[in-house]
Design a protein around this motif. Sequence first.
Motif, PDB file in Angstrom:
ATOM      1  N   THR A 217      -3.466   5.075   7.443  1.00  0.00           N
ATOM      2  CA  THR A 217      -2.939   5.916   6.371  1.00  0.00           C
ATOM      3  C   THR A 217      -1.957   5.091   5.549  1.00  0.00           C
ATOM      4  O   THR A 217      -1.509   4.015   5.964  1.00  0.00           O
ATOM      5  CB  THR A 217      -2.191   7.161   6.905  1.00  0.00           C
ATOM      6  N   GLU A 218      -1.588   5.631   4.379  1.00  0.00           N
ATOM      7  CA  GLU A 218      -0.639   4.954   3.493  1.00  0.00           C
ATOM      8  C   GLU A 218       0.764   4.864   4.086  1.00  0.00           C
ATOM      9  O   GLU A 218       1.622   4.148   3.552  1.00  0.00           O
ATOM     10  CB  GLU A 218      -0.573   5.680   2.145  1.00  0.00           C
ATOM     11  N   ALA A 219       1.032   5.590   5.185  1.00  0.00           N
ATOM     12  CA  ALA A 219       2.360   5.525   5.788  1.00  0.00           C
ATOM     13  C   ALA A 219       2.642   4.153   6.388  1.00  0.00           C
ATOM     14  O   ALA A 219       3.804   3.814   6.635  1.00  0.00           O
ATOM     15  CB  ALA A 219       2.512   6.605   6.856  1.00  0.00           C
ATOM     16  N   ASN A 220       1.599   3.385   6.671  1.00  0.00           N
ATOM     17  CA  ASN A 220       1.740   1.977   7.055  1.00  0.00           C
ATOM     18  C   ASN A 220       0.997   1.152   6.011  1.00  0.00           C
ATOM     19  O   ASN A 220      -0.219   1.269   5.874  1.00  0.00           O
ATOM     20  CB  ASN A 220       1.143   1.697   8.436  1.00  0.00           C
ATOM     21  N   SER A 221       1.728   0.355   5.271  1.00  0.00           N
ATOM     22  CA  SER A 221       1.094  -0.517   4.289  1.00  0.00           C
ATOM     23  C   SER A 221       1.734  -1.897   4.389  1.00  0.00           C
ATOM     24  O   SER A 221       2.723  -2.089   5.109  1.00  0.00           O
ATOM     25  CB  SER A 221       1.245   0.044   2.873  1.00  0.00           C
ATOM     26  N   PHE A 222       1.167  -2.849   3.643  1.00  0.00           N
ATOM     27  CA  PHE A 222       1.700  -4.212   3.645  1.00  0.00           C
ATOM     28  C   PHE A 222       1.944  -4.656   2.209  1.00  0.00           C
ATOM     29  O   PHE A 222       1.046  -4.620   1.374  1.00  0.00           O
ATOM     30  CB  PHE A 222       0.734  -5.154   4.370  1.00  0.00           C
ATOM     31  N   VAL A 223       3.210  -4.994   1.947  1.00  0.00           N
ATOM     32  CA  VAL A 223       3.612  -5.464   0.628  1.00  0.00           C
ATOM     33  C   VAL A 223       3.289  -6.948   0.525  1.00  0.00           C
ATOM     34  O   VAL A 223       3.652  -7.736   1.403  1.00  0.00           O
ATOM     35  CB  VAL A 223       5.115  -5.238   0.402  1.00  0.00           C
ATOM     36  N   VAL A 224       2.612  -7.322  -0.553  1.00  0.00           N
ATOM     37  CA  VAL A 224       2.334  -8.727  -0.841  1.00  0.00           C
ATOM     38  C   VAL A 224       3.166  -9.116  -2.057  1.00  0.00           C
ATOM     39  O   VAL A 224       2.943  -8.600  -3.161  1.00  0.00           O
ATOM     40  CB  VAL A 224       0.838  -8.965  -1.119  1.00  0.00           C
ATOM     41  N   PHE A 225       4.135  -9.994  -1.867  1.00  0.00           N
ATOM     42  CA  PHE A 225       4.990 -10.435  -2.964  1.00  0.00           C
ATOM     43  C   PHE A 225       4.291 -11.556  -3.736  1.00  0.00           C
ATOM     44  O   PHE A 225       3.873 -12.557  -3.157  1.00  0.00           O
ATOM     45  CB  PHE A 225       6.327 -10.933  -2.433  1.00  0.00           C
ATOM     46  N   CYS A 226       4.193 -11.368  -5.052  1.00  0.00           N
ATOM     47  CA  CYS A 226       3.500 -12.323  -5.920  1.00  0.00           C
ATOM     48  C   CYS A 226       4.478 -12.977  -6.882  1.00  0.00           C
ATOM     49  O   CYS A 226       5.448 -12.354  -7.327  1.00  0.00           O
ATOM     50  CB  CYS A 226       2.397 -11.615  -6.696  1.00  0.00           C
ATOM     51  N   GLY A 249       0.928  -0.261  -7.986  1.00  0.00           N
ATOM     52  CA  GLY A 249       0.727  -1.475  -7.213  1.00  0.00           C
ATOM     53  C   GLY A 249       0.106  -1.257  -5.847  1.00  0.00           C
ATOM     54  O   GLY A 249      -0.133  -2.219  -5.124  1.00  0.00           O
ATOM     55  N   TRP A 250      -0.147   0.013  -5.478  1.00  0.00           N
ATOM     56  CA  TRP A 250      -0.768   0.325  -4.191  1.00  0.00           C
ATOM     57  C   TRP A 250      -2.286   0.284  -4.331  1.00  0.00           C
ATOM     58  O   TRP A 250      -2.840   0.676  -5.364  1.00  0.00           O
ATOM     59  CB  TRP A 250      -0.395   1.738  -3.725  1.00  0.00           C
ATOM     60  N   LEU A 251      -2.967  -0.117  -3.268  1.00  0.00           N
ATOM     61  CA  LEU A 251      -4.425  -0.061  -3.214  1.00  0.00           C
ATOM     62  C   LEU A 251      -4.870   0.120  -1.763  1.00  0.00           C
ATOM     63  O   LEU A 251      -4.076  -0.038  -0.838  1.00  0.00           O
ATOM     64  CB  LEU A 251      -5.034  -1.339  -3.799  1.00  0.00           C
ATOM     65  N   LYS A 252      -6.142   0.484  -1.614  1.00  0.00           N
ATOM     66  CA  LYS A 252      -6.767   0.527  -0.292  1.00  0.00           C
ATOM     67  C   LYS A 252      -7.920  -0.459  -0.283  1.00  0.00           C
ATOM     68  O   LYS A 252      -8.691  -0.541  -1.246  1.00  0.00           O
ATOM     69  CB  LYS A 252      -7.303   1.923   0.040  1.00  0.00           C
ATOM     70  N   ASP A 253      -8.051  -1.202   0.840  1.00  0.00           N
ATOM     71  CA  ASP A 253      -9.174  -2.121   0.960  1.00  0.00           C
ATOM     72  C   ASP A 253     -10.384  -1.396   1.546  1.00  0.00           C
ATOM     73  O   ASP A 253     -10.352  -0.188   1.801  1.00  0.00           O
ATOM     74  CB  ASP A 253      -8.777  -3.372   1.752  1.00  0.00           C
ATOM     75  N   ARG A 254     -11.458  -2.123   1.782  1.00  0.00           N
ATOM     76  CA  ARG A 254     -12.710  -1.471   2.217  1.00  0.00           C
ATOM     77  C   ARG A 254     -12.649  -0.965   3.655  1.00  0.00           C
ATOM     78  O   ARG A 254     -13.550  -0.233   4.099  1.00  0.00           O
ATOM     79  CB  ARG A 254     -13.885  -2.428   2.045  1.00  0.00           C
ATOM     80  N   PHE A 255     -11.592  -1.312   4.376  1.00  0.00           N
ATOM     81  CA  PHE A 255     -11.420  -0.820   5.745  1.00  0.00           C
ATOM     82  C   PHE A 255     -10.453   0.367   5.800  1.00  0.00           C
ATOM     83  O   PHE A 255     -10.189   0.893   6.870  1.00  0.00           O
ATOM     84  CB  PHE A 255     -10.915  -1.947   6.642  1.00  0.00           C
ATOM     85  N   GLY A 256      -9.881   0.731   4.644  1.00  0.00           N
ATOM     86  CA  GLY A 256      -8.945   1.846   4.587  1.00  0.00           C
ATOM     87  C   GLY A 256      -7.490   1.451   4.739  1.00  0.00           C
ATOM     88  O   GLY A 256      -6.604   2.316   4.700  1.00  0.00           O
ATOM     89  N   LEU A 257      -7.202   0.150   4.901  1.00  0.00           N
ATOM     90  CA  LEU A 257      -5.824  -0.319   5.047  1.00  0.00           C
ATOM     91  C   LEU A 257      -5.165  -0.398   3.674  1.00  0.00           C
ATOM     92  O   LEU A 257      -5.787  -0.842   2.705  1.00  0.00           O
ATOM     93  CB  LEU A 257      -5.800  -1.685   5.724  1.00  0.00           C
ATOM     94  N   SER A 258      -3.912   0.034   3.591  1.00  0.00           N
ATOM     95  CA  SER A 258      -3.186   0.066   2.327  1.00  0.00           C
ATOM     96  C   SER A 258      -2.331  -1.184   2.134  1.00  0.00           C
ATOM     97  O   SER A 258      -1.694  -1.670   3.076  1.00  0.00           O
ATOM     98  CB  SER A 258      -2.286   1.305   2.260  1.00  0.00           C
ATOM     99  N   TRP A 259      -2.314  -1.668   0.893  1.00  0.00           N
ATOM    100  CA  TRP A 259      -1.531  -2.838   0.492  1.00  0.00           C
ATOM    101  C   TRP A 259      -0.757  -2.490  -0.778  1.00  0.00           C
ATOM    102  O   TRP A 259      -1.199  -1.653  -1.570  1.00  0.00           O
ATOM    103  CB  TRP A 259      -2.443  -4.033   0.200  1.00  0.00           C
TER     104      TRP A 259
END
Length: 297
Positions: A217-226, A249-259
């Motif tokens: 779920t979106e309650a666990n996501s990973f921030v990628v600093f660019c 800036g939020w997205l979901k990948d094809r496995f459902g993990l949020s970044w």
Amino acid sequence: MTGQKIIPHLWFDSAAEAAATLYTSLLPGSGIGTVSRYGKAGIEVHGQREGTAMNVQMHLGGQPMLALNGGPRFRPTPAVSYFLNINDRAALDRAWQELGAGGQVHMPLDAYPWAPRYGWLDDRWGVSWQLALGDPAQTGGQVMTPMLLFTGAQAGQAEAALAQYTSIFPKSGVEGILRHDGSGADPEGTVMHAQFQLAGQTFMTGDSALPHAYTFTEANSFVVFCEDQAEIDHYWHALSFVPEAERCGWLKDRFGLSWQIIPRHLPQLLSSPDPKAMETFLGMGRIDIAALERAAK
């Protein structure tokens, strides 16, 4: 925050500051950094009262982490947990007691084949933790290591995720894979446990075909600093898979993990006294640095 590329991000209803206070009390080398609050510059979002913590920066055992008070929309699940490798038994037992108060135990603190002392629980806010007595050198020197569990519709896809993530980030690679032997619910050859590196940081993953009633779920996501727009565009196009989930800036990948794919100087841009900066940000999917900079000025 430090120069770390990928930062775990936790979503809370209204307990981000209380949770950060608890977490940073458990390990040496921990502390709370900048706390931004709602109600500044006339902006009210997520139904939070003025003065309530919005974002809380913290570091656990020297590793950065972020927490947001975003309201009740999302809840964490054990599909993402945080593995604490603690080399002091008394400190481990204290952390277990503090995190477990009001929480739920998945595996009791005990001796297991992979660790002389190990346990897995969810804390009172639903954040999932695995604690083990061991040397942090086993996890690249990290006391805290994110663990991704592929369950439900995602079961069996851990290795595909490994391949995608390590192809996207620099300084990445698989350190080792332990596979299921087919004697249980998981098909032979799927990932029981793997340890890998992304951008020089250690992560863990595994598959579980057991009937878990949870997923990412979106309650666990990973921030990628660019560092620039080119980096934002690279990670965005490589990871984004669910267009309707794209916001701020939020997205979901094809496995459902949020970044979260954001510029490193986003906090400075959003600290502008002009509310147009925050309003512009809230209307974005993929971050446009130039547009934010214009609004901030």
